[in-house]
Design a protein around this motif. Structure first.
Motif, PDB file in Angstrom:
ATOM      1  N   ASN A   5      -4.840   9.456   2.895  1.00 52.47           N
ATOM      2  CA  ASN A   5      -5.338   8.485   1.923  1.00 52.47           C
ATOM      3  C   ASN A   5      -4.442   7.258   1.967  1.00 52.47           C
ATOM      4  N   TRP A  30      -6.010  -4.432  -4.061  1.00 52.02           N
ATOM      5  CA  TRP A  30      -7.427  -4.276  -4.329  1.00 52.02           C
ATOM      6  C   TRP A  30      -7.728  -3.201  -5.362  1.00 52.02           C
ATOM      7  N   GLY A  31      -6.757  -2.397  -5.674  1.00 49.44           N
ATOM      8  CA  GLY A  31      -6.978  -1.274  -6.585  1.00 49.44           C
ATOM      9  C   GLY A  31      -7.941  -0.258  -6.018  1.00 49.44           C
ATOM     10  N   ARG A  32      -7.867  -0.024  -4.731  1.00 51.89           N
ATOM     11  CA  ARG A  32      -8.825   0.863  -4.074  1.00 51.89           C
ATOM     12  C   ARG A  32      -8.135   1.920  -3.219  1.00 51.89           C
ATOM     13  N   ASP A  33      -8.795   3.056  -3.158  1.00 41.22           N
ATOM     14  CA  ASP A  33      -8.388   4.164  -2.299  1.00 41.22           C
ATOM     15  C   ASP A  33      -9.337   4.273  -1.115  1.00 41.22           C
ATOM     16  N   TYR A  34      -8.786   4.631   0.021  1.00 35.93           N
ATOM     17  CA  TYR A  34      -9.592   4.923   1.195  1.00 35.93           C
ATOM     18  C   TYR A  34      -9.164   6.288   1.726  1.00 35.93           C
ATOM     19  N   ASN A  88       0.834  -1.201   0.000  1.00 34.00           N
ATOM     20  CA  ASN A  88       0.000   0.000   0.000  1.00 34.00           C
ATOM     21  C   ASN A  88       0.864   1.243   0.000  1.00 34.00           C
ATOM     22  N   TYR A 128      -3.778   3.870  -0.515  1.00 30.40           N
ATOM     23  CA  TYR A 128      -4.084   3.143  -1.746  1.00 30.40           C
ATOM     24  C   TYR A 128      -3.591   1.718  -1.577  1.00 30.40           C
TER      25      TYR A 128
END
Length: 119
Positions: free
Chosen positions: A98, A104-108, A31, A100
């Motif tokens: 943030n 998962w190819g996702r941002d939080y 990440n 990444y």
């Protein structure tokens, strides 16, 4: 995945502030943690990013030499810090952390924290 940011506030020009962001949940180690900021009427922009092991960092040109992004130790690896020094009024913005997750190819996103630089 949840992110909790803290450390914003009011600083005088030339002063310093330190932001912290803790990510919780089951997060793969692949990440990148980032800090963004958004000033009123402006688009959100990337300020700094750091890889999981901390070996790779990226900074927005206008903060280079003034801001330092880092990550926690082995027990707090999903905590990111942004040490801000020599603050300028133009650094005033809401700062967002943030994470990444490449797997998962996702941002939080965390909630924003206000930084105001003013005399």
């Amino acid at each position: 995945v949840q992110l909790q940011a803290c450390g914003g506030g009011l600083a005088q020009p030339g002063g310093s502030l330190r932001l912290a962001c803790a990510a919780s949940g089951s997060i793969p180690s692949i990440n990148v943690m980032r800090w963004y900021r958004q000033a009123p009427g402006e688009q959100r922009e990337l300020v700094a990013s750091i890889s999981y092991r901390g070996g790779s960092t990226i900074y927005k040109d206008s903060v280079k030499g003034r801001f330092t992004i880092s990550r926690g130790n082995a027990k707090n690896k999903n905590t990111a810090y942004l040490q801000m020094s020599s603050l300028k009024p133009e650094d005033t913005a809401v700062y967002y952390c943030n994470i990444y997750v490449g797997l998962w190819g996702r941002d939080y996103w965390g909630q924003g924290t206000q930084v105001t630089v003013s005399s």
